[in-house]
Motif scaffolding. Structure first.
Motif, PDB file in Angstrom:
ATOM      1  N   ARG A 163      -4.383  10.897  -1.856  1.00 48.01           N
ATOM      2  CA  ARG A 163      -4.020   9.880  -3.060  1.00 48.01           C
ATOM      3  C   ARG A 163      -3.188   8.663  -2.258  1.00 48.01           C
ATOM      4  NH1 ARG A 163      -2.627  13.033  -8.283  1.00 48.01           N
ATOM      5  NH2 ARG A 163      -2.496  15.293  -7.552  1.00 48.01           N
ATOM      6  N   CYS A 164      -3.232   8.736  -0.893  1.00 40.79           N
ATOM      7  CA  CYS A 164      -2.577   7.650  -0.155  1.00 40.79           C
ATOM      8  C   CYS A 164      -3.588   6.588   0.396  1.00 40.79           C
ATOM      9  CB  CYS A 164      -1.720   8.070   0.992  1.00 40.79           C
ATOM     10  SG  CYS A 164      -0.587   9.210   0.510  1.00 40.79           S
ATOM     11  N   HIS A 165      -3.219   5.526   0.198  1.00 40.50           N
ATOM     12  CA  HIS A 165      -4.396   4.385   1.336  1.00 40.50           C
ATOM     13  C   HIS A 165      -4.224   4.740   2.643  1.00 40.50           C
ATOM     14  CE1 HIS A 165      -2.499   1.937  -2.357  1.00 40.50           C
ATOM     15  NE2 HIS A 165      -3.603   2.166  -2.558  1.00 40.50           N
ATOM     16  N   TRP A 216       2.198  10.249  -8.968  1.00 42.28           N
ATOM     17  CA  TRP A 216       1.318   9.533  -8.287  1.00 42.28           C
ATOM     18  C   TRP A 216       0.599   8.286  -9.055  1.00 42.28           C
ATOM     19  CZ3 TRP A 216       0.573   9.289  -3.302  1.00 42.28           C
ATOM     20  CH2 TRP A 216       1.361  10.300  -2.610  1.00 42.28           C
ATOM     21  N   ASP A 217       0.246   8.416 -10.074  1.00 42.78           N
ATOM     22  CA  ASP A 217      -0.212   7.059 -11.006  1.00 42.78           C
ATOM     23  C   ASP A 217       0.941   6.156 -10.740  1.00 42.78           C
ATOM     24  OD1 ASP A 217      -2.392   8.616 -11.560  1.00 42.78           O
ATOM     25  OD2 ASP A 217      -1.925   9.083 -13.703  1.00 42.78           O
ATOM     26  N   GLN A 254       0.856  -1.265   0.147  1.00 45.53           N
ATOM     27  CA  GLN A 254       0.061  -0.070   0.084  1.00 45.53           C
ATOM     28  C   GLN A 254       0.753   0.986   0.190  1.00 45.53           C
ATOM     29  OE1 GLN A 254      -2.916   0.205   3.038  1.00 45.53           O
ATOM     30  NE2 GLN A 254      -3.963  -1.642   2.489  1.00 45.53           N
ATOM     31  N   ILE A 255       0.136   2.432  -0.274  1.00 45.64           N
ATOM     32  CA  ILE A 255       0.924   3.632  -0.142  1.00 45.64           C
ATOM     33  C   ILE A 255       0.637   4.218   1.219  1.00 45.64           C
ATOM     34  CG2 ILE A 255       1.379   5.973  -1.163  1.00 45.64           C
ATOM     35  CD1 ILE A 255       0.299   4.758  -3.986  1.00 45.64           C
ATOM     36  N   ALA A 299       2.180   0.019  -6.199  1.00 45.07           N
ATOM     37  CA  ALA A 299       1.770  -0.720  -5.376  1.00 45.07           C
ATOM     38  C   ALA A 299       0.739  -1.981  -5.880  1.00 45.07           C
ATOM     39  CB  ALA A 299       0.982   0.143  -4.489  1.00 45.07           C
ATOM     40  N   ALA A 300       0.137  -1.593  -6.910  1.00 43.10           N
ATOM     41  CA  ALA A 300      -0.930  -2.323  -7.476  1.00 43.10           C
ATOM     42  C   ALA A 300      -0.113  -3.695  -8.111  1.00 43.10           C
ATOM     43  CB  ALA A 300      -1.868  -1.687  -8.319  1.00 43.10           C
ATOM     44  N   THR A 359      -7.007   5.818   7.645  1.00 44.10           N
ATOM     45  CA  THR A 359      -6.921   6.004   6.250  1.00 44.10           C
ATOM     46  C   THR A 359      -7.328   7.330   6.288  1.00 44.10           C
ATOM     47  OG1 THR A 359      -9.439   5.254   6.402  1.00 44.10           O
ATOM     48  CG2 THR A 359      -7.697   3.671   5.835  1.00 44.10           C
ATOM     49  N   HIS A 379       0.821   4.437  -7.452  1.00 41.79           N
ATOM     50  CA  HIS A 379      -0.240   3.434  -7.538  1.00 41.79           C
ATOM     51  C   HIS A 379      -0.069   2.099  -8.338  1.00 41.79           C
ATOM     52  CE1 HIS A 379      -3.187   5.470  -4.913  1.00 41.79           C
ATOM     53  NE2 HIS A 379      -2.761   6.424  -5.351  1.00 41.79           N
ATOM     54  N   SER A 380       0.609   2.363  -9.516  1.00 41.32           N
ATOM     55  CA  SER A 380       0.879   1.166 -10.174  1.00 41.32           C
ATOM     56  C   SER A 380       1.884   0.392  -9.658  1.00 41.32           C
ATOM     57  CB  SER A 380       1.102   1.397 -11.675  1.00 41.32           C
ATOM     58  OG  SER A 380       2.404   2.019 -11.801  1.00 41.32           O
TER      59      SER A 380
END
Lengths: 284, 268
Positions: A231-233, A205-206, A60-61, A212-213, A248, A209-210
């Protein structure tokens, strides 16, 4: 529980008792990527971090937010193992922070760009790639990794420019690209988006996220720009060496009845000032 | 790109799984040396100064002592050993200071790079430059300026290389005590000049005040100059030469190890 008595460094030597109690399980999804208990750091006469307890979940971020000078960078240095005088427990990917085995598994970007100004972007990356992934047999993989990292930070058109001739934002992207080499399981990024234009910030930031995903990487990203918090988890809000909140973004806003993380942060600061004990807030 | 094929990823896993990287990695050391040379490669002026200034000084010296060639033989040979030491001291102290202040050292030490790799990489890079510099200076002195050497010019080159390593080691070491380029440059008179005065360049060490002679016995540059003079006067490799050269090499190694100890993985 304290692994290490105060005054000793957090990394060596690992306490066999605690090691057996919590075996390192880097593959386990449930184990936190970072686990801190009573983490305290003293720099010179100042106690910069005061007994922090927190977990950073894997994949996660996690945003590390707080005003300048609140101890964000010191916490990040402690996690990557370059900070001295760390006491308490600090486990990173199942090992004590600073363990040699972690060095190739963590990507770290300091606040000030740490690259060689008298090398080109590509030469910088090739050198760091050679350190991370040595050997003649790995040459092709290094070449691909370098090209990908340069593309990730959108510097392909500047790949052969000297880092010293780039703008501030471009230099910090070179620094970020170094951390993206290889496949770090944990990325510790100290204010990676400072001074970047909005388009680039969105793209980065994209990318985060990628990471992390798709790669199941854990990211710990510090910022003092509160709008990035959305934008963070998860968020760790820090103030004056203590953790004000660990939640969160949605839960923070709901709990404080505010619309933005910034308002939530201010609400928590005011609340801490009135109760004069941030400890209570954290344990609620 | 063939992402579906299981490309041989095993070597990487093998290296990352090793909890304790070897004390000295050949690949990381040469990668560091290449990087240092590339940095210099973008700085043609520094390279030109490093290589040409010693030659120019020897050239000047030759005609300063135009009437007494014996003096040029003695001083010229000594200087062939001293130039690489001074040049490498200056370049290394500034280069490693920049490494410390730019944050790249912190970054490198957070990576799987051994301190020995970094130091050996620097020594290798500057040693290579020192060979070129010494070869140019020695060649100029022996073939064009009629420096009269009894022994082999190769031995002159060997001592020059050892001196260069000593200079690299000293520069690396003092850079830990300098917090700015101003301080680093000031270490040059502080560390090099006393050795220059006492090494026997200006007068034979035996003619100095006994206290100074004793001090000069403890300074590595004295042995560098002694070794050069051995080559100057004797056709063969004498026992004194071997001793002097070993002392210079030993000092270089010792200071390199001390320099490695000043590289701290953790900031206070």
């Amino acid at each position: 529980m304290m692994n290490y008595p105060p005054g000793k460094s957090a990394s060596p030597p690992p306490d066999p008792a605690t090691d057996n109690a919590s075996p390192p399980a880097p593959g386990t999804q449930s184990a936190p990527a970072i686990h801190a208990e009573n983490l305290t750091v003293v720099r010179g006469p100042r106690t910069v971090l005061r007994g922090l307890d927190f977990d950073v979940p894997q994949g996660q971020i996690t945003g590390l937010l707080g005003p300048s000078g609140c101890g964000k960078s010191t916490l990040m240095r402690s996690i990557v193992g370059t900070q001295d005088k760390v006491t308490g427990t600090l486990q990173v990917l199942g090992h004590p922070a600073g363990a040699p085995t972690l060095r190739s598994r963590i990507g770290y970007v300091t606040q000030a760009p740490s690259v060689y100004d008298d090398l080109s972007v590509r030469q910088n990356l090739h050198y760091f790639a050679a350190i991370l992934d040595p050997g003649r047999a790995a040459a092709d993989r290094r070449h691909d990794n370098v090209a990908r990292a340069i593309a990730d930070v959108d510097l392909t058109s500047h790949a052969d420019a000297l880092a010293g001739t780039l703008s501030g934002g471009q230099r910090s992207r070179v620094s970020l690209a170094v951390a993206l080499l290889g496949t770090p399981e944990l990325l510790v990024l100290d204010e990676p988006t400072v001074g970047l234009d909005p388009v680039l910030r969105r793209d980065l930031w994209d990318l985060f996220h990628s990471l992390a995903a798709d790669r199941r990487a854990t990211l710990l990203i510090s910022s003092h720009v509160m709008d990035e918090a959305e934008r963070c988890h998860r968020l760790l809000l820090m103030r004056e060496g203590e953790i004000l909140a660990d939640d969160t973004p949605e839960a923070l806003r709901t709990r404080t009845h505010t619309d933005t993380v910034e308002a939530a942060f201010l609400h928590l600061v005011d609340e801490a000032a009135t109760t004069a004990s941030p400890q209570k807030e954290r344990n609620r | 790109m063939t992402p579906t094929l299981p490309t041989p990823n095993a070597p990487r896993d093998a290296t990352t799984a090793a909890p304790h990287p070897r004390a000295l990695s050949y690949f990381r050391t040469t990668a560091t040396a290449t990087r240092v040379l590339r940095q210099l490669g973008h700085d043609a002026r520094t390279i030109a100064l490093m290589l040409l200034v010693p030659c120019l000084m020897l050239f000047l010296l030759r005609y300063v002592f135009d009437g007494s060639p014996r003096v040029f033989d003695s001083i010229g040979a000594s200087l062939l050993g001293i130039f690489p030491l001074i040049t490498m001291f200056l370049v290394t102290s500034i280069a490693t200071l920049r490494e410390r202040t730019s944050g790249t050292l912190e970054r490198l030490l957070a990576m799987p790079l051994g301190k020995g790799d970094l130091i050996a990489g620097y020594a290798l890079a500057f040693g290579t430059l020192a060979i070129i510099q010494s070869a140019l200076a020695t060649g100029l002195a022996v073939w064009f300026l009629d420096l009269d050497v009894t022994g082999s010019p190769w031995l002159l080159l060997l001592v020059a290389l050892l001196d260069a390593l000593l200079g690299t080691a000293l520069g690396l070491f003092v850079s830990a005590f300098a917090s700015s380029e101003f301080q680093a440059v000031q270490f040059m008179p502080a560390v090099i000049f006393p050795q220059l005065l006492l090494c026997g360049l200006f007068t034979a060490r035996a003619n100095m005040h006994p206290a100074l002679e004793a001090i000069s016995d403890a300074l590595p540059m004295s042995y560098a100059v002694d070794a050069m003079n051995e080559v100057l006067r004797h056709t063969d490799m004498t026992a004194a030469f071997v001793r002097d050269a070993s002392i210079v090499a030993g000092c270089a190694l010792l200071v390199l190890i001390l320099g490695a100890a000043t590289l701290r993985r953790r900031t206070r």
